[in-house]
Design a protein around this motif. Structure first.
Motif, short mmCIF file in Angstrom:
data_model
loop_
_atom_site.label_atom_id
_atom_site.label_comp_id
_atom_site.label_asym_id
_atom_site.label_seq_id
_atom_site.Cartn_x
_atom_site.Cartn_y
_atom_site.Cartn_z
N ALA A 112 -4.63 -4.21 54.53
CA ALA A 112 -4.44 -4.43 55.96
C ALA A 112 -3.15 -3.76 56.39
CB ALA A 112 -4.39 -5.94 56.26
N PRO A 113 -2.95 -3.57 57.69
CA PRO A 113 -1.67 -2.98 58.14
C PRO A 113 -0.50 -3.86 57.73
CG PRO A 113 -3.32 -2.97 59.89
CD PRO A 113 -3.88 -3.82 58.80
N LEU A 114 0.57 -3.23 57.27
CA LEU A 114 1.75 -3.96 56.81
C LEU A 114 3.00 -3.29 57.37
CD1 LEU A 114 0.71 -4.37 53.07
CD2 LEU A 114 0.76 -6.20 54.76
N THR A 115 3.95 -4.08 57.78
CA THR A 115 5.22 -3.54 58.27
C THR A 115 6.13 -3.23 57.09
OG1 THR A 115 6.13 -5.77 58.50
CG2 THR A 115 5.06 -4.81 60.44
N ALA A 116 7.11 -2.39 57.32
CA ALA A 116 8.05 -2.02 56.27
C ALA A 116 8.78 -3.25 55.75
CB ALA A 116 9.06 -1.00 56.80
N ASN A 117 9.07 -3.25 54.45
CA ASN A 117 9.82 -4.31 53.76
C ASN A 117 9.05 -5.63 53.64
OD1 ASN A 117 12.14 -2.61 53.48
ND2 ASN A 117 12.63 -3.03 55.63
N THR A 118 7.75 -5.59 53.86
CA THR A 118 6.92 -6.77 53.65
C THR A 118 6.64 -6.93 52.16
OG1 THR A 118 5.83 -6.55 55.79
CG2 THR A 118 4.69 -7.86 54.13
N VAL A 119 6.87 -8.11 51.62
CA VAL A 119 6.56 -8.37 50.21
C VAL A 119 5.05 -8.44 50.06
CG1 VAL A 119 6.84 -9.95 48.28
CG2 VAL A 119 8.73 -9.59 49.86
N LEU A 120 4.50 -7.65 49.14
CA LEU A 120 3.06 -7.55 48.97
C LEU A 120 2.51 -8.70 48.14
CD1 LEU A 120 2.89 -3.73 48.18
CD2 LEU A 120 2.51 -4.85 50.38
N GLY A 121 1.50 -9.38 48.70
CA GLY A 121 0.80 -10.43 47.97
C GLY A 121 -0.53 -9.92 47.47
N GLU A 122 -1.24 -10.74 46.71
CA GLU A 122 -2.52 -10.32 46.13
C GLU A 122 -3.53 -9.98 47.21
OE1 GLU A 122 -3.92 -13.24 43.41
OE2 GLU A 122 -2.30 -12.92 41.95
N SER A 123 -3.50 -10.66 48.34
CA SER A 123 -4.46 -10.40 49.42
C SER A 123 -4.12 -9.14 50.21
CB SER A 123 -4.52 -11.60 50.36
OG SER A 123 -3.26 -11.83 50.97
N ASP A 124 -2.95 -8.58 49.99
CA ASP A 124 -2.51 -7.40 50.76
C ASP A 124 -2.94 -6.09 50.12
OD1 ASP A 124 -1.12 -8.94 52.69
OD2 ASP A 124 0.59 -9.13 51.30
N VAL A 125 -3.42 -6.14 48.87
CA VAL A 125 -3.72 -4.91 48.14
C VAL A 125 -5.10 -4.99 47.50
CG1 VAL A 125 -1.31 -4.36 47.70
CG2 VAL A 125 -2.55 -5.78 46.08
N VAL A 145 2.15 -3.82 41.82
CA VAL A 145 2.59 -3.74 43.22
C VAL A 145 2.77 -5.11 43.86
CG1 VAL A 145 1.54 -1.48 43.52
CG2 VAL A 145 0.23 -3.51 44.10
N VAL A 146 2.06 -6.11 43.34
CA VAL A 146 2.21 -7.47 43.89
C VAL A 146 3.65 -7.95 43.64
CG1 VAL A 146 1.49 -9.88 43.69
CG2 VAL A 146 -0.22 -8.05 43.63
#
Length: 234
Positions: A112-125, A145-146
């Motif tokens: 999904a779209p992510l802003t800079a410096n957002t900590v990546l979770g399992e649902s984000d990748v 990456v998580v």
């Protein structure tokens, strides 16, 4: 058999031999290029790689009575790899080849779209197949990456690159931290103030709240640092 027909057969055979030699050489170069790409992909930890290769030459290579020696000159860019073939027989020719490759593999992308410096979770990748021909450092393992953060904004489907990821800052300048040392079952802790910001594993300066002494410590987590001589995580 008349003379002209005999000459025609001889010329035809020579052309067939030359064409066969050029095709064989092209196939050998293509295989060497594929082997080089497979090594790079394997070292990067990417899964299910696929390659589409085309060997390009300005003119057909002359026939060679023995197997030509093939040398990889430059394989840094898959889209344009350079090879040289040399015939060691009496002809002694040298011929240049370009291999243009398209490489795809299963790589980590933003879900999904992510802003800079957002900590990546399992649902984000997620892992998806992408053309990585011109991407130098794609990531093929989601666990890598998580917990990281992206230095730039991401759109859904963007390939995550190792060079654009960073461990999140867990200690900020001015934060109160606990300096903890554990060894042989004994734990000693003292309060301090972080003079630098840092992610886990970073070395920062910390001022001891009691003595005012400034020491270099390693960040082990939010609000926690330890002496440099201890393994990370102790």
């Amino acid at each position: 058999m008349d003379f002209r027909k005999a000459i025609l057969i001889i010329v035809t055979c020579v052309l067939c031999t030359t064409a066969w030699s050029a095709q064989t050489l092209s196939a050998q170069i293509q295989q060497i290029a594929r082997d080089e790409l497979e090594k790079v992909v394997a070292a990067s930890g990417l899964s299910e790689p696929e390659f589409d290769l085309t060997v390009v030459s300005s003119r057909p290579a002359p026939a060679c009575s023995v197997a030509p020696a093939i040398e990889a000159v430059d394989t840094r860019q898959p889209a344009r790899m350079r090879f040289v073939a040399r015939c060691p027989d009496g002809n002694g020719w040298r011929h240049d080849f370009i291999v243009r490759a398209r490489v795809s593999a299963m790589v980590a992308v933003a879900s999904a779209p992510l802003t800079a410096n957002t900590v990546l979770g399992e649902s984000d990748v997620a892992l998806e197949r992408r053309d990585i021909t011109n991407i130098a450092d794609p990531v093929g393992v989601l666990a890598n990456v998580v917990g990281q953060s992206s230095r730039r904004s991401l759109r859904a489907g963007d390939v995550l690159r190792a060079g654009s990821l960073a461990a999140p800052v867990v200690v900020k300048r001015g934060d109160g931290v606990m300096m903890v040392a554990r060894q042989d079952g004994i734990e000693v802790s003292m309060a301090g103030e972080a003079l630098d910001a840092g992610a886990r594993g970073a070395v920062v300066r910390v001022k001891n709240s009691a003595s005012g002494q400034v020491v270099r410590m390693r960040v082990v987590g939010a609000g926690a640092v330890q002496p440099l001589d201890l393994p990370l995580g102790e």
